[in-house]
Each structure stands twice: as C-alpha cells, then as structure tokens.
Design an enzyme around this catalytic site. Structure first.
Site, PDB file in Angstrom:
ATOM      1  N   ASP A 152      14.012  18.841   3.430  1.00  0.00           N
ATOM      2  CA  ASP A 152      13.283  17.654   3.155  1.00  0.00           C
ATOM      3  C   ASP A 152      11.999  18.288   2.199  1.00  0.00           C
ATOM      4  O   ASP A 152      11.725  17.643   1.326  1.00  0.00           O
ATOM      5  CB  ASP A 152      12.729  16.728   4.259  1.00  0.00           C
ATOM      6  CG  ASP A 152      13.751  15.924   4.808  1.00  0.00           C
ATOM      7  OD1 ASP A 152      14.518  15.401   3.997  1.00  0.00           O
ATOM      8  OD2 ASP A 152      13.734  15.646   6.139  1.00  0.00           O
TER       9      ASP A 152
ATOM     10  N   ASP B 287     -28.736  -7.110   2.886  1.00  0.00           N
ATOM     11  CA  ASP B 287     -28.651  -5.643   2.793  1.00  0.00           C
ATOM     12  C   ASP B 287     -28.160  -5.077   4.168  1.00  0.00           C
ATOM     13  O   ASP B 287     -28.004  -3.550   4.086  1.00  0.00           O
ATOM     14  CB  ASP B 287     -30.047  -4.992   2.636  1.00  0.00           C
ATOM     15  CG  ASP B 287     -30.232  -5.077   0.813  1.00  0.00           C
ATOM     16  OD1 ASP B 287     -29.199  -5.654   0.007  1.00  0.00           O
ATOM     17  OD2 ASP B 287     -30.948  -4.356   0.492  1.00  0.00           O
TER      18      ASP B 287
ATOM     19  N   GLY C 161       7.980   7.571  -4.055  1.00  0.00           N
ATOM     20  CA  GLY C 161       8.081   7.444  -5.526  1.00  0.00           C
ATOM     21  C   GLY C 161       9.538   7.868  -5.968  1.00  0.00           C
ATOM     22  O   GLY C 161       9.975   7.197  -6.672  1.00  0.00           O
ATOM     23  N   MET C 162      10.290   8.437  -5.176  1.00  0.00           N
ATOM     24  CA  MET C 162      11.749   9.033  -5.338  1.00  0.00           C
ATOM     25  C   MET C 162      12.529   7.479  -5.179  1.00  0.00           C
ATOM     26  O   MET C 162      13.458   7.209  -6.071  1.00  0.00           O
ATOM     27  CB  MET C 162      12.128   9.763  -4.311  1.00  0.00           C
ATOM     28  CG  MET C 162      11.848  11.262  -4.559  1.00  0.00           C
ATOM     29  SD  MET C 162      12.492  11.605  -6.177  1.00  0.00           S
ATOM     30  CE  MET C 162      14.137  11.674  -6.094  1.00  0.00           C
TER      31      MET C 162
END
Lengths: 465, 508, 508, 465
Positions: free
Chosen positions: C294, C36, C429-430
């Site tokens: 941009d 732990d 993503g683009m």
C-alpha cells in the site's frame, strides 16, 4: 508471417506446479471500461462474483455495466431451462441499461456443466434484437489476461467485412448511432497524403485510449495508417476487416485472437516483438514497416533519445537481478526490456507460453541477452510458487515481480516486490511510456533502500521460509 | 439464475478458509480451477497479512478433468504435510468440486495414511451455504473434531479454571474490525476480572482446543460466526454462553450483566453495576455525546441501517435508543437468520427489510430519502449517487475496514468510535448542505489568484480532446508542463504530438 | 493593518485562558467588552466540556469607560473568590485593556487584600504575543509563582522520587489532540517503567506545583507550549528536559533513547532498545505499513506540509523518512521559532515556507500541485478548491480535532493513526481519480430505476426557482411531497403558494 | 405610529451582571451571505478575527467575501496613517474580489482609539470608485444581533430616494448590472391589479430568501404589496425609499434602523408585534393592514389552521416551563409564542430592551399571559449568568434557552437546553415556519426523555453548582 527461428539458447521448463494467478474473467474489469457501450454478463457462481468484487476490486459505479448471472442449484442440476433464464436476465439488462452489446463470459462452471452458450446466443440475439458475444474465459483452459484473448477472438467474428455504407448503418442500433453521431471527429485527423500507400492494417489488443493515440501516432510518423483497433471504444465502431488486411497484436497474450484473424478472416499477421520498452517499440515499428514495405526513418535516433531520458531510472537497476513469478503473460516482454536496461534475470515464470505467437519476442529476448552479455533466463511454464520462493531465497533476488498474493509476505521478509498486475493496468506501451514502466519497477528499490537504513528490513519474527 | 451486481456474503469456501487460516499452523487445500485461490490475495492485500496465506490450490484443469483429481489432491496434501508440517490440513470443497461430485471424503482417507498431520474435509456445500454459514459450520466442525479426539485419547482436562474465565468465540481472519474488537474484548474481560481461557479461531492452536471446556462460559460476540461451536460446547459439556453483542452503551451493559449472571450461577460472586455506571457516565464518552448539544441536533433525523445481523441490529438499537435518531428502515442480508433480526429490531425501527438484492435496498433508500445511511460498501455507493452520507458498519469487507489505527466497534472504546462515525456521517452531509446553500453566492466575477492554470497558448482541437482524457487530478499539471515545453520551443500551437513530446521530455 | 482572511494562531488572551482553565480550580477574569469571552464557547462546543468554563468577563462598556474599570474588576475578583473558592484567580489582559493602558497590576494588588485565593496578573501583551507564546509564558509564570511561594514558605520537597519519573509539560485545554496524546504518553511512560510525577497544566492543581522538582526529568512533547516552564525548572533546579516530540516511529524511538540517556545519567540503569525494536517492528503497525505494498505506491508522490512547528516538523520527517513521500514544501506559521523549524526540516524537504499569510500558502500549493496536503483546516479548504486531498495535522483547532474515539498523534498508537491519515488522504484522491477516469464511460442513455424524483407535474417558473433555492440535500424530498400534496388536491400546476401550503400540510 | 400603552403588568429589571453573548460583529456571518455582492471588512484585532473564525465558525469558501483589517501595534499607537492603510487594503479587495460594496465594520478597538471611519469612508469611496458603508458594530454599545441593526441603519442612507431610471442605472457598476440583468424576473411576478391601492411599504430586517418570499406572499394575500426589502439580495438593488413611505421591521433588534428610517428618511414606522409564531404573524399582518387601511381577511381561520397543524408539538411543551438566559434579542417574541403554546416562563433575560421599538410585542406578551392565565415573566436586562443558573436550579426549569457557552454544561447536569443562536439562523418567521420553531424547541425534550430512562440524566460527578 510468423518467425520460425526458435531461439535455441533459451531454456524452457514446465513445472506444472501450484501457482497463483488471477482468473481469466478478470478481463471484465478493463474491457467493460474500454468498450463504453458494452455490458458484460459473467455466467458463473458466487465464487466468480466475489472474486471480481473483492479481490479485483471492480467498482460499482452509478450505472454498473457488468453483472453476474449467478448459477444456483437449480441451474446446475438442470432443473431450469438455460435459455429461459438467460432471456429473463438479458431482457432486464436491456431494459435497465440498454447496451449496444451484451458479452457473455463463460466460466469453469459453464464448461463443466456444458452449458451451450454458443448455441443459445444467436437465438437470444435474434429474439432480443441486441448483439450477444460469447467468450469462454474459464480457468480450466486459460490464465488471467488470456480472458481478453477469448473476448477479442469472439469479437473478430463481429467485425464488418466491408466499409459500413449508409444502408448498413441504418441497421445498427439507432439510439447508439444518434449518440455517437459526429464522434469520428475525435480521432486523429490527418490528410490521406501524409500516408504511404499500403495494405490496410488493423491492430488488436485492448489499450487505454491515450496509448492507442500514441501508438497510432508513432506509426503515422512512418507514414503508416492504422485502419482500426480491436477492440474499439464502442462496440458499434468495430473495425472493418477484409480478407488480406494486415493485423498485428500489441499484447503477448492474444494468440487465439491472432489465430482467429488468420484462419477465419484470412488476414496476414505481422509477428513482431511487442511495443514495450524503447527496444521493443522500435523493433515493433520496424517489423510493421518491413511487412508493409515502408522504409523506417529516424528510429535509431528516437530510441537513443528515449534511452537517454531513462538513464536516471536505468542506473537504479543496472546490475540488479529480477525474478518473474509469472502472472499476466507480459513477463517475456518486460524481462527483455529490463535485461536491456542492464538487469539480470535468472527465471521467468509464466502461466502459459505460446512459442509461436511470441516467437519474435523470444528471439529478441535471446538476442538481448547475448548483446548484454548476461545468461539467458529459464522460462518456467506453470511454475510452482512454493519452489520459486525457495529459489528466490537461494538466489538473493533484488526484485521479484509477482502477483498480489505474495507481495506483502515477501516484503515482510525484506524482499523487494512489484505487483505484476500493475503492469496490466498501467500505460506501458510505446516509447513515451517506457518511463512509466521504469517508474513502477524502480519504486520498491527507491523506497526500500531508506527503510533498510532504519533497520526495517524484516518485519516478521522467526519467519519460516 | 440470479442477476447480481453485488454480493453481500461471499461463497462458502471463503468462510471455510477464513476459519482454517485463522488457526495457527493449519493449512487448507482447495480443489478448484486456477484463480479460485483469491482468498490469498484478500489476506495479503486487505488484511495486510505479513505471512504467506496457508492455502494451496490443487488446481483443476483439462488434464485433471480427464484423468480424475484424486491423485493430485492426495499428492498435494502429503506434500504440504512435509513442507509445512501443519497440525491440520483442511480440504476445502469449492463450487467446482461440488459440481464434479468428487468423493473428497475418500481423498481425505487416502491422504491420512501418509500424513503426520490431521486431515479434515470441511463439510460445506457450495450451493447451500453462504460464507458466514460455512465459517460457522467449519469452526464447529474443527472444535468437535479435536474435542472428540481428546476424549478418545482421554486427554480432556478436568474441571474449570480457578477464576471466572471465558472463551471468546468467532474472532476470525478477514472479519469486519475483528482484530480491534478482540483487543477491546480482552480489555473488557480484564476490567471485570474474567480470564480469557481461549480466543478461537484467530491465533489459536487446534491442539489446545481440548482446553476449551475449562472456561466458565463462552462469549459469542458476533451472531454470524461462533454460535454453532458454542451450542456444541453447551450440549457436550453444559457450558453456558453469552451471545449478546457488546456494541453500544446499552448492549455492552446488558452483555456484562449477563456475564455477571452466568458467573454467579457457577458460584462466583461478582457485581459489575458500579463498573457499568462508571464506564457509561464518565469513562466512555458516548453517553455524554448522546446528551450533548451536538447529538441533540440529530434528534429525529431519519436513517436507514443495513448490514449483517450483528452490526445492523446493534446499530439500529444505538441510533434509536441512545441517539434519538429515527431508523426508518433496518435491514439485513443474513436471510437465514431472519427471525432473530426481526425480534431484535422491530421495536426500534419503522420497517424491516430482509434481502440480499442490492437493487431492492437501493430503491428502498431512494424512496425513504434518509438523512444518513449506515450500511455496507454497497450502500456507500448508493449514498454517493443520492448524495446521502453513509457510514460503513458491516462487511462485505474493504481495505478501509482494516485500519492501522485502533478502531473497535465493540466494548466501551467501540461506543466512542461509533459515536464518531455517526457524528461524522451526519456532519459531512451538513457541510455539503451548507456549501450548497451558500456556494451560489459568489455572483460577482472572481479574479483568481495563483490558482488558475489558464494561459494564452493555443491547443488544437485534438490535443484538447486528448487533454480531456487525462484525469482532472493531474490535468492541470500536464497542461502547465506542456505549455512550458511549447513556449521553450517557440511552438505556436499545441498538438497531440507536442503533448507526448513534452511528456517524454519532462517526464510529466 | 493586515488584510487577514484567516488566523493560524489566536490572540494572546486565548493562550492565557487555555492554561488557566486547564488547571483544576483556577478561575480567570477577563477585562474586556461583551462577547470577548468566546473562549467559553470554544470549550463548551469544540471540546464538549461538561463543566462551566472557569472564565468570567468583567465587561467593559460605555459606563466603565467613563467611570474607570478598577472597582468593577476588583469586585468581580472578590466575588468569584467567594462564589467558586478557587485556588488562584488569573486576571487576563485583552486587546482592550492593552489599549486602555489600565494598571491591571494595581487592580490585582487591591483585590488580593480581600481574597482568600491567590491572584495573578498574566504577563502577556496582546500585540506582542500570539496565543501559543502567551500560553507558554502563562504556564511558566504560574509554575514560577508557586515554586517561589513554596520556597519562601520552606515547603519545597527534598530529593527525587525513588523510581525514574517524569513531568509531562504542555498538555492543555483546546490543544490539538492533546487529551489522547496525554493518555498515550502515560501508557508509553508506563511501558518503559517511568512514573508520571505530574502532568501540567491539564487537570493539575496549582497547589501541587511545588512537587514538580521531585521528577527525574521533564518531557515537553510540543514545541509551542511548555518549553519556558521546562527551561525555568532547569535553571532553578538543574532538572533536565526532553523536548523531542515522540511523533512517528523514528522520533518516538529518539525520544525514548533520550529519556534513557537522561535517566541513566542520574544513576538509573535502563535499556530500552529491545522495547523500541519490538514496538517498531511488531507492535506498532506503522513500520510495516511503510514497507507494505500500500505504501510502496505512495513512493515519490509529492506532498506539502504546513502547520504549527511541532506537527509540521514531525509530519515532514515521517513522510520523507518513513514513507518515501517527497515533501516539496514544509512550512509553519510559528514565525517566532523559525530557526528551529528550518533546522528540523531542511534535510527532509525541497523548500521551506515560514508565513502566517494563508494566501501565500494557498498560492504556493497551487503552484506546486502536490498529490496531497498535510495542513490545517485552512489548507483543507485550499485542497477542496484545488481538488487536492488534505489530511489535517495541526491547529487551529476545529470540532473534528476532538474526536470521541481514541486518536492520539503521539507515541506508538499515534504512529498507527498517522499512517491511516496518510493512507486515507492519498486514497481518497485516488478514488476520485478513478471515478474521473471511468465516470465518463456511461455514454449509453441510462434508464434510472427507483432513484428518480422526476414526474409529470407542472411547476410554475417561480415555483421552480423557489425549489432551486432549497438545498439539493432535501430538494428531492420536498419536490416529492409537494407533488403528492398537489395530486391529492387535483392541482394542475404547482405554484409557490402550493409549495408552502404543502409544507404546512405535511411538515415537509 | 408606535403604540404608547406600556404593558404595566410586566416586571422589568436590569441586573447589569456578567453575562455571555456573542459580539455584534457576528452579523457579518449572515449579512455577507445575504447580500451577495458585498464584502465585509472587520476593522479590529486578532480577538475579533479569531472569534468569527473559531467561535462563530464562519466558513472560508473558495472566494471569501469577508476579511479582517487586523490592527497592529503601529495602528494603535497611531504611527500609521489610517487612511493610507485602509486604502491599501480596500484596493486589494477591489482587485481580488470586485464587490459592489465594502462594508466597514467598526469594533471596540476602533471606538477606543477613536478611528474616524465615518470621516474616512466618503473620501476613500470617491477615490476608489466603490461604495463604502460604515457600521459601528462594537461590543461597548451593542450586543450580538444588534450588529445587524448598525449595518442596516447605515444602509438606510444608501437606499435610492426615487425609482432608478435608465440614466441612474448606467451609473451603477456595469459588471454587476450585466450579471444581474434579467434577475428581476426571479421575484414573485404578479399583476398590479391583485393589490389594493396603498402607500408603498418597505420591510426591513435580514431574512433568508425563502422567508422573504413567504412573508411577501402572506401580505399579497391581503392585497398588500411590499415595495422592497432592506437588505436586498444585492447591494445594487437596495429598495427605493421615498418620504412618507411606510416601513416595518421583522426583527426585534432593529430599533436604530427604525429610528433612522423615521428621522432621516421621513418614513412612517408600523410598530407591530413580530411575525414569529402564528399569533405574532397574524398580529403583524393585522397591524400592517390597519396602518395601510386594508381590511384583513381570513386571518383567524389561517391562524387556527396553523395551530391545528402544530398540535403534535404543542402537546409536548404545554404546561412546561421555559427560561431565557438572554442572547439574541428574539427572546420576547419567542417567549410570547411559547406562552401561547401553553408554557410558563418565569424569566426572560435579554441583553438590551428597547421598550419603545418592542412596545407592540410587549403588549402582546402581556395580553398573552393574561389570556393564558399564567404569571407574566420578569424581564431581566443585562442579566448575570451565574445568578441565573442558581435561579434555574431553584425553579426546576424544563427548558433553558441559552447561548452556546452554557448549553453543554447545563445538559451535563440534566437540564434541557436549546441554543438561542439557532433561532438566529433558522427560518422562524411567518405562519409556515412556526413548525420549525417548535421543532427546535421540542427537540431537547423529545430527546432527553428517553435518555433519562437509560439513567443518563446527569453526566458529572459531584457537580459544583
């Protein structure tokens, strides 16, 4: 077929100034993607190559389908044999990429050193067994989007003049035939009975595939069948063009292609406004219907319905002013649509103004101004960007549509801009895409209003104007 | 002719414009066909410059070809002199002016008669020099011009600055991470008590170039741009220069020690050893990263390095010497300076490749199959194809080389940034690797929750094809919206027409 | 019981240990079963701490369960007192000690008899508090303890510092980008002429806590940790505090203006407006990025934000107000502070989600289909599944939240870093999007050059299956080496045996 | 079958100190990946969950196959009904993930509150119709890798006791059968004739699939057929275990599984050294051959050949000292191999030392020390890390093999370390992978030598020891 009525009210100027636009070899960026089995070879210097790579940002994919034939000192000084050099390069391209066609893009340099591309191509085509199309997309004679015009004009010559029978099919590249076998089914399938009887119609102008489908469907609704598109998705599927066919262009920068279709292939040009905006699209369909002797139906309702759906955008620009610095030759069509939306437009800069080919569009612009009760714009050919910027400051313009070189500096000075080049790449044609045009146009306005509230209007100190 | 899919260095005129537009209040006139002024676009879009690029094209078209260029060029020079009142106008030759064999020198002489500003013809031949060589030459040319001018007028200042001082030479517009490197170099100089006498060309006024000789020494951080100017100043004034790129912990220390030597040789009395030790062991995190468990796991991994001379050489040394990574191949596209590169890296790599043919480099990488690549944007593409991670360490520039956040490659913060770059390059690969090892384990049928766009609507074959043309990124959304539209209208089947009707209706 | 695939906030003892181990020379004793004490691993591996973590486990096993814990715990406390001579030992309760209902307070009393150092029982119940609440409480408890002690001994210093000064409260070990945030906050305070009286707990000595009241005000940059201590100091000494997180251009300005107000209320005479304007418009690049082309392209794009209160609220405001991005949903897992979060973000987003169930959040993202996510590592995984890019803006921490290079989220450099994060999230993503649009265009048969590992060797079916188990990352190399091995030995076929023989032979 | 000879020369101590190792629930990290159709449900607190997620870095994939049943205050105070709660969770798991088996991992908390998992499981299994296996991988009784032992011991009970006939097959989950159909072909196909006749042999211990294949092939070379592995790749393919079968473990931490196999399933355990290092692998094969009455062949040559190929690594560590702080119970086997490589080893820390199960390995260690002429190590059970670090400083150790908590701080003080946990995850078993062990072991040495030359030995100021 070309309208003769000059819209007298429009004011034309030619400033012959220093202006920025893209080099016409830019067309490679979209044409090599549009024509899937092509290879584009730009014959020029490092200046051309670096432009495509760095300013146009043309991406290199896994298997590139465009390249430079970079001219070195030996080529310029004519110490090397052009034919042998091009043969070496094209042999390698054939081996590595195996395209259905190689398109040679001539440049300023090939013009100045008077390289005889048109003379070399047929010989090499015969020797290599692969079609070679030659286009002079040079910056001495053309601007930006006119590059497409030079390529399409060259391809007109390669369109079959009768339906491809089994025999001719055999003559085509057998691998490509194998690969494309059965592809025809992809096209919109309709039974012939849905169409009116009319002389075949071929459209010209490079559009993204979904837009081709949309425009084809719009005409189908009127019972009009589009026999083919130039360019097609594949070089091996160029449309048949017979003498007497009707042809119509979808882009305002295709005057050379139009002329070639009329003069060389004896087709009849339908000179219509361009299908940009609901007003332009309706006028375009009506003009085509009229030429083919078909009665248009439901167009007024359709246009009205589109306008209604655009209202949320239109209200953002109504009463505002727009200024075109001039870049991609779409300026007249866009200005006409935006004026119809309620904008004012004091100036349309444009690199080149073909008053004959754009006659119907100019007439519609003039009519639109009259109907909207706004002054007609001054159309400035070959503008001077420095002078334009002074005029923009003086006129306190709400939105400037400009090339990439000026967008950020204008924004930093608190002036809203939109890149003209985005309209070249976006899907803007037809009823359906009118929304996309306004999405682009209103974006800086939507955006910058809130920034002004934050006090972020001007971001340069003591800007020298 | 050369079949080229990619260019590592740009054409000569880009180099000239990078220098001229870096200076304050200098304007360049290009003699070229329309569209060749895309340098403006690069400044505005890549570097996000807030100002109009001080470059004007005097365009060559059929008319000009027929009538001759002189009048137009001279007009444009005198016009800009009036409009912008620059200190200097640089007439920039292009591939077109080279072929036309125009007597640009004569144009400049003509223009000078009518202008208040200085006018200079950049002495570069398009076909002989790359962007980098042209930039180096143009910088030297402008420095030489203003030193000569001041000398002639008796305006050269006497003596040196009181405290040790430096000119930082070679920081320029559109340089790979140059802006942040410059900040870091200034901080480094401040840390070791060296005053910055000048930074050129970025942000400098040509009128102040006459003060360059007042510095104790010149620092040339990049191999590609600045050496010619430093050599000129050495010959002219005996100014020493330091040309060790302070990239990586070891080379930064070597650069600082060299500065110590140069300063002390001129009567200074400095000792930077304690500073170096403190930075190395405790302030910079790079040496600690090297020793840490994270980096231990990189030991012996294979890498390929490719880029300009400066960055490829420095990176090779860092990977090999500081991180225990095996550099199987180190390469550069700066062919003209091949010998220097070989001298720098041969000790630290198995193989050297000097080439500007991206195909040859891609093939070498495919053969070597390294665990990571450190290269240019081109090698990043190659890496994507081969599924090998690539960290970008060198121009040709890309918008991502102009980050908004602070990311220098030089100095001690640079060592931290490079350590991150290395670590992330390898771990991204590892993550992929883990996904591949374990990704195939979901062999039980998965019952998806809330993440599926599937439905019971029928799509016609044509509509399905049309849907497939839509990028995957938005396809799900369009599919869902279209189906909603169809259900609302009780359509039993989705046709292409329905798709576009839906788009018009909901603005999908 | 709760079915949990993921935990946004850790257990209470982690919070206590983050505080105790942030202080200099404070040791923590955990009363827990073996294993732990993984907090030590997190310090060593995630934060790359160079020092041994000052946490010792007094382990609970069957023996201890049978015989009672007191002796062992007290022994361990006195032992550490001797071995490490800490200023303070914090006895840290755990889930185990909570269930066992041990009288830890009594252990502490017993231990104090024999120790030179102070001994304190952290007052946190495992089942009632999260990591963040426990950290907040423990910090308050320690501050209160030392203030009370100094008061009792009459050692509280009188009066305020001469110049305006601040205590920065809440910078702690294993905090999300806390180290760099702290540097940036110190720079910001220096820029506006405010002295840093203390930073707590990170690097502070408990013996100096008595000096806290000398500062003019407290700054609590994070909502989660520090407020309780600041409240205590306010009640005890009437010290004002500023709890506006200086993240984003607008909120940073608001924080500075609030500081101005607080300073001037105490007799200061400062005006930071010019500083704010200069930083906003010209020094920080974030406002300019917002205005640049941009960012214009991000206008109206949809985003989902999820994280801790501090970062999710700040990010929502930045995206909505500064970048024109539509935040469709903003959410937090800090359920206990729900009202504050709603107050902060409701104006800037369409929908608010308060939940610590990662499944609910994933489902909401799937429904919304945003263009980008700004969330935790968990949302990054969700994004991968849905192919939506995700920028990580909040704990739970991950090794990538401890970059070597400088990456603050707060202050003006923080605004730059956040702008990069936003830009890169969307452009990645683009890029994907573009690849998908155009990737399908290579319809001609490709003739690969130099990048293929294909060959004419025969692989048995078993060997082929075995090869397929090898990660793609190294598969090509192993295939090639095996084939080379087989050819060298004239093997006509590659069997599984041949594969492993090849591995032994060449060490592939 | 267990060797009785105690290697008297070894010195055993039990320090009962404060030491760091991982919690035994760690085993979930590799077992859920190994058993593809399983789902692991850890019944414990946030402390357990945060450990797996954050310190073990168990990744969440698209479809996670492990989760926490997080106990809340109501569970602890017994206000809630354990059966109903577990039923609710397992029903959801069945619906969402549809595993072939759910493995309940008990923790310290379930021990302390005496939750009767073994009692609840059969009832819920019957109600839900999905097998539920229960393992008490708690930190009160076990350390790190022993978690695997508790799971395998529980699974022993689920192995079929006779070959699965067509009828029994039907009883299994039909979907999984469908999915797994034909998979058997993946296994190494050999004709029965290649094998010697021997009593069936089942191996136990979780290894990556390629290592399973390698070890199976090594035994096949001797004509020995491995009838099955526990665990198998899929729960639905657990090996058949009949009374009288031979069993053998490949990992040193499986004493409970071994005992269960012997007592409950009446199998015969082959107590061999473990197949780590060429020496261990050879001894392992020899012992198995001997038990099955097969004459081993070519092993000496094979071992020699492997040693030869390892020489480049061995020369880096020969004569150097290694210190095991104790973590994953692989310590004895690794120390024995490294001593055979020529290292010295003053101390082997180990959380738990089962002298019976590891008897053959301990004997080999003692023999190895004798043959190499080095002192035997002190084996310290439940070591005290603080004291160990003092001993490491005092003895100037060349390499410390340690858990993750101490690695970076030791490195910062100029002491070479290797994570013990890497040996848990890496492929280290058998002849082929001996190289991988040495690759790991030598990495810090190869690495840090050059850093020392740079003066980067110690990276802390005034380090307090």
């Amino acid at each position: 077929m070309i309208a003769d009525t000059q819209p007298q009210a429009l004011n034309f100027e030619c400033e012959t100034g220093n202006y920025h636009t893209f080099c016409p070899i830019s067309c490679v960026a979209w044409l090599y993607q549009k024509i899937e089995d092509s290879f584009f070879l730009v014959i020029g210097t490092k200046t051309c190559g670096y432009f495509l790579q760095n300013a146009m940002g043309v991406m290199i994919f896994a298997e590139p389908r465009y390249a430079m034939a970079e001219l070195e000192e030996g080529d310029i000084s004519a110490q090397l044999n052009d034919y042998e050099e091009l043969k070496r390069l094209c042999t390698q391209i054939k081996r590595d990429r195996n395209p259905s066609v190689i398109v040679w893009i001539g440049t300023c340099t090939t013009e100045i050193i008077k390289m005889d591309l048109e003379g070399l191509a047929p010989k090499l085509e015969a020797e290599l067994g692969i079609p070679i199309v030659t286009a002079r997309a040079n910056g001495l004679d053309y601007a930006f989007t006119q590059g497409e015009d030079t390529v399409l004009a060259a391809m007109v010559q390669r369109c079959p003049d009768k339906p491809v029978g089994e025999v001719e099919k055999e003559e085509r590249n057998s691998i490509s035939k194998l690969l494309n076998f059965g592809r025809k089914k992809e096209d919109v399938a309709v039974t012939e009975s849905e169409y009116a009887k009319h002389t075949p119609l071929v459209m010209f102008g490079s559009l993204p595939d979904p837009v081709v489908t949309q425009l084809t469907l719009e005409l189908k609704k009127q019972g009009i069948k589009v026999s083919g598109w130039l360019p097609s998705k594949r070089y091996t599927e160029l449309p048949v063009i017979e003498e007497g066919y009707f042809v119509s262009g979808v882009n305002p920068f295709l005057s050379r292609t139009a002329t070639t279709l009329m003069r060389r292939r004896k087709t009849k040009l339908i000179g219509a406004p361009f299908p940009i905006g609901p007003d332009g699209t309706r006028a375009w369909i009506e003009k085509i219907c009229s030429a083919l002797g078909v009665e248009p139906k439901g167009l007024a309702e359709r246009e009205a319905q589109i306008w209604e759906s655009l209202e949320e955008y239109v209200k953002l620009i109504r009463g505002k002013s727009v200024f075109f610095m001039g870049d991609n030759l779409l300026e007249i069509s866009l200005a006409r649509f935006l004026i119809r939306c309620g904008m004012t437009c004091p100036e349309i800069g444009i690199p080149y103004m073909d008053k004959r080919y754009q006659a119907a569009e100019l007439a519609l612009l003039e009519k639109t101004c009259r109907e909207m009760g706004v002054p007609t714009p001054t159309i400035v050919e070959k503008p001077d960007n420095y002078n334009q910027i002074q005029r923009i400051y003086a006129q306190d313009i709400d939105l400037v549509i400009t090339g990439m070189a000026h967008a950020n500096p204008l924004e930093a000075r608190g002036i809203n801009t939109k890149w003209s080049v985005e309209f070249t790449f976006a899907q803007i044609h037809g009823f359906t895409n009118a929304r996309d045009v306004l999405e682009l146009v209103t974006r800086p306005l939507r955006r910058n209003n809130s920034l002004k509230d934050l006090g972020w209007g001007k971001l340069v100190k003591d800007a020298k104007v | 002719m050369k079949l080229a899919y990619w260019m590592y260095a740009g054409p000569a005129h880009i180099g000239t414009l990078r220098i001229s537009s870096s200076f304050k209040n200098v304007h360049a006139i290009m003699h070229a066909p329309i569209g060749d002024d895309y340098f403006n676009v690069m400044r505005s879009m890549l570097e996000r410059d807030r100002n109009f690029t001080p470059v004007t094209i005097s365009s060559v078209d059929r008319n000009v070809l027929a009538r001759g260029s002189q009048e137009k060029v001279v007009d444009n020079i005198t016009r800009k002199d009036t409009e912008e009142t620059p200190d200097l106008i640089v007439l920039t030759p292009t591939c077109t002016s080279s072929i036309l064999q125009e007597d640009l020198a004569n144009f400049v002489q003509r223009a000078q008669i009518d202008t208040k500003c200085d006018v200079l013809l950049a002495d570069v031949n398009h076909y002989r020099f790359t962007e980098l060589q042209a930039a180096d030459r143009t910088l030297q040319q402008i420095v030489q011009y203003y030193i000569a001018k001041a000398k002639k007028k008796g305006q050269l200042p006497e003596g040196k600055t009181e405290k040790p001082s430096v000119n930082i030479i070679g920081i320029s517009s559109l340089g790979f991470h140059n802006q942040h490197d410059c900040i870091e170099l200034k901080r480094l100089m401040a840390d070791i008590g060296v005053e910055v006498n000048a930074v050129i060309p970025e942000g400098a006024s040509v009128l102040e170039l006459k003060n360059l000789p007042r510095a104790w020494f010149n620092l040339v951080p990049y191999r590609e741009i600045g050496l010619m100017a430093a050599e000129f100043l050495k010959e002219e004034f005996g100014m020493p220069y330091v040309d060790i790129t302070p990239m990586g912990v070891v080379e930064t220390a070597r650069c600082i020690r060299k500065i110590q030597e140069v300063v002390n040789a001129q009567g200074g009395d400095v000792n930077y050893e304690e500073f170096i030790e403190n930075q190395t062991l405790y302030v910079s995190q790079a040496a600690w990263f090297s020793r840490s468990i994270d980096c231990q796991n990189l030991t012996g991994k294979k890498a390929v390095v490719f880029g300009d001379n400066t960055h490829a050489a420095a990176m090779t040394k860092i990977l090999s010497r500081e991180m225990g990574i095996q550099v199987v191949m180190a390469g550069t596209y700066c062919k003209a300076d091949e010998k220097w590169f070989r001298d720098q890296v041969s000790e630290y790599c198995d193989e050297v490749l000097i080439s500007d043919d991206n195909g040859a480099i891609a093939d070498a990488i495919a053969r070597i199959e390294p665990s990571a690549i450190f290269g240019t944007q081109m090698e990043r593409h190659v890496g994507k194809r081969l599924r090998i991670p690539c960290g970008v360490i060198s121009a040709p520039i890309h918008v991502q080389d102009f980050p908004i956040g602070y990311k220098p490659f030089l100095g001690y913060e640079g060592t931290n940034q490079v350590a991150d770059l290395v670590y992330n390059s390898f771990t991204l690969g590892m993550e992929d690797h883990l996904l591949e090892i374990f990704g195939g384990h979901d062999t039980k049928e998965v019952i998806t929750r809330g993440m599926s766009a599937d439905s019971d609507m029928n799509w016609t074959k044509e509509a399905q094809l049309e849907l497939n043309k839509i990028p995957g990124f938005v396809r799900g959304k369009i599919k869902r919206n279209t189906e909603k539209f169809a259900r609302d209208r009780n359509l039993s089947e989705i046709t292409v027409e329905a798709m576009y009707a839906a788009k018009e209706s909901v603005g999908a």
